[in-house]
Design an enzyme around this catalytic site. Structure first.
Site, PDB file in Angstrom:
ATOM      1  CB  THR A  50     102.621  68.197   8.037  1.00 55.57           C
ATOM      2  OG1 THR A  50     101.702  67.170   8.402  1.00 55.57           O
ATOM      3  CG2 THR A  50     102.144  68.857   6.761  1.00 55.57           C
ATOM      4  CE1 TYR A 138     101.761  62.024  14.804  1.00 53.81           C
ATOM      5  CE2 TYR A 138     103.752  63.341  14.591  1.00 53.81           C
ATOM      6  CZ  TYR A 138     102.693  62.689  14.017  1.00 53.81           C
ATOM      7  OH  TYR A 138     102.537  62.712  12.651  1.00 53.81           O
ATOM      8  CE  LYS A 165      98.990  64.562  14.083  1.00 55.39           C
ATOM      9  NZ  LYS A 165     100.093  65.056  13.225  1.00 55.39           N
ATOM     10  CB  VAL A 207      96.923  67.594  15.480  1.00 57.38           C
ATOM     11  CG1 VAL A 207      98.255  68.177  15.003  1.00 57.38           C
ATOM     12  CG2 VAL A 207      96.701  67.928  16.955  1.00 57.38           C
TER      13      VAL A 207
END
Length: 301
Positions: A50, A138, A165, A207
């Site tokens: 993002t 991640y 995440k 998240v």
């Protein structure tokens, strides 16, 4: 360093630019950090998907990390994204984030040529040892090209990974991590449309990129579902939130998130080319979803 107790709503923070995208806009970033913290988020995660980290230089990424830590001013932890295509760049970013005061590091594996399991473990071990910070892994197989089993993910705790995440979209795998392997790794939901399920199943938080647009609803969902355990009220909230999450996942994600922020009157500077804000037709569709959620939840714009 002491292990940070990350929990709750960690916003996957956008990177606001100047109009045209030439540079990071410090004023817009500061306003947005304060906006998120004032709404009650529990942490900031800049420089992920993002945050458009792939469109930024190493120096810009370091600057954003420093600014987020400065603007947060100790009110919430900052988990700095340090993923890159080489170990050298990852370690450079990790050392810088540690010296700047980051609470932890988010690491996405190299995302052009996928690493294998052994190479990934070595990369994470070197980052952890160089920074002395906990890693939030991640897990995004669609971008990294590497898929690990729940047991393999949990075993990353041996090389400095204490958090994850989960942006795999694999709810059964997330369930196994939450129910059977939570003593090894703390899993956060990272797949928007699974947020309700993840929190209800016991994830320590999310998240969440949508939080850039709907921070109030995000925090309200956390408090209602994870803290108060009020499933009935949380379901009603999720009916407002789910269509927004579904929309975001149906389009280029950073484009959709920044479009949503613009609809709320929060300047972003748009995206760096070749990406751009959504077309008017799509922006109108998102606006209708936001207005519907706003009227149902009683949240003021």
């Amino acid at each position: 360093m002491a292990l940070q107790n990350l929990h709750g709503i960690l916003v996957a923070l956008v990177t606001p630019f100047t109009d045209g995208g030439e540079a990071v806009h410090e004023g817009r970033l500061k306003a947005h950090v304060n906006r998120m913290i004032d709404a009650g988020v529990h942490g900031l995660v800049p420089l992920g998907t993002t945050g458009e980290f792939t469109a930024m230089t190493i120096e810009e990424r370091k600057n954003v990390t420093e600014l987020c830590i400065e603007y947060a001013a100790g009110r919430v932890p900052v988990v700095a994204g340090v993923g890159a295509l080489s170990t050298r760049e990852c370690i450079d970013l990790a050392k810088h984030a540690a010296n700047a005061g980051a609470a932890a590091l988010m690491v996405v594996p190299p995302f052009y040529d996928p690493v294998n399991h052994e190479q990934l473990r070595e990369l994470l071990k070197e980052i952890h040892e160089a920074s002395n910070l906990s890693i939030l892994y991640y897990n995004i197989p669609s971008a990294s090209g590497i898929t690990l089993s729940p047991k393999e993910l949990a075993a990353l705790s041996e090389v400095g990974v204490h958090y994850m995440k989960d942006t795999s979209g694999n709810a059964p795998a997330l369930t196994e991590l939450l129910f059977e392997l939570d003593d090894k790794i703390t899993a956060f939901n990272g797949w928007d449309t699974l947020t309700f399920y993840g929190l209800a199943a016991g994830a320590k938080g999310s998240v969440w990129g949508a939080t850039n647009i709907i921070p109030e609803l995000s925090v309200e969902l956390w408090n209602t579902l994870a803290v108060k355990k009020d499933l009935f009220t949380a379901q009603k909230l999720w009916r407002d939130i789910f269509p927004i999450c579904k929309f975001l996942e149906s389009h280029n994600y950073p484009s959709a998130v920044k479009t949503g922020m613009e609809l709320r009157g929060w300047e972003t500077g748009g995206l760096r080319k070749p990406f751009s804000l959504l077309s008017k037709d799509l922006a109108d569709e998102l606006s209708a979803l936001l207005l519907a959620a706003d009227s149902l939840s009683g949240k003021a714009k």
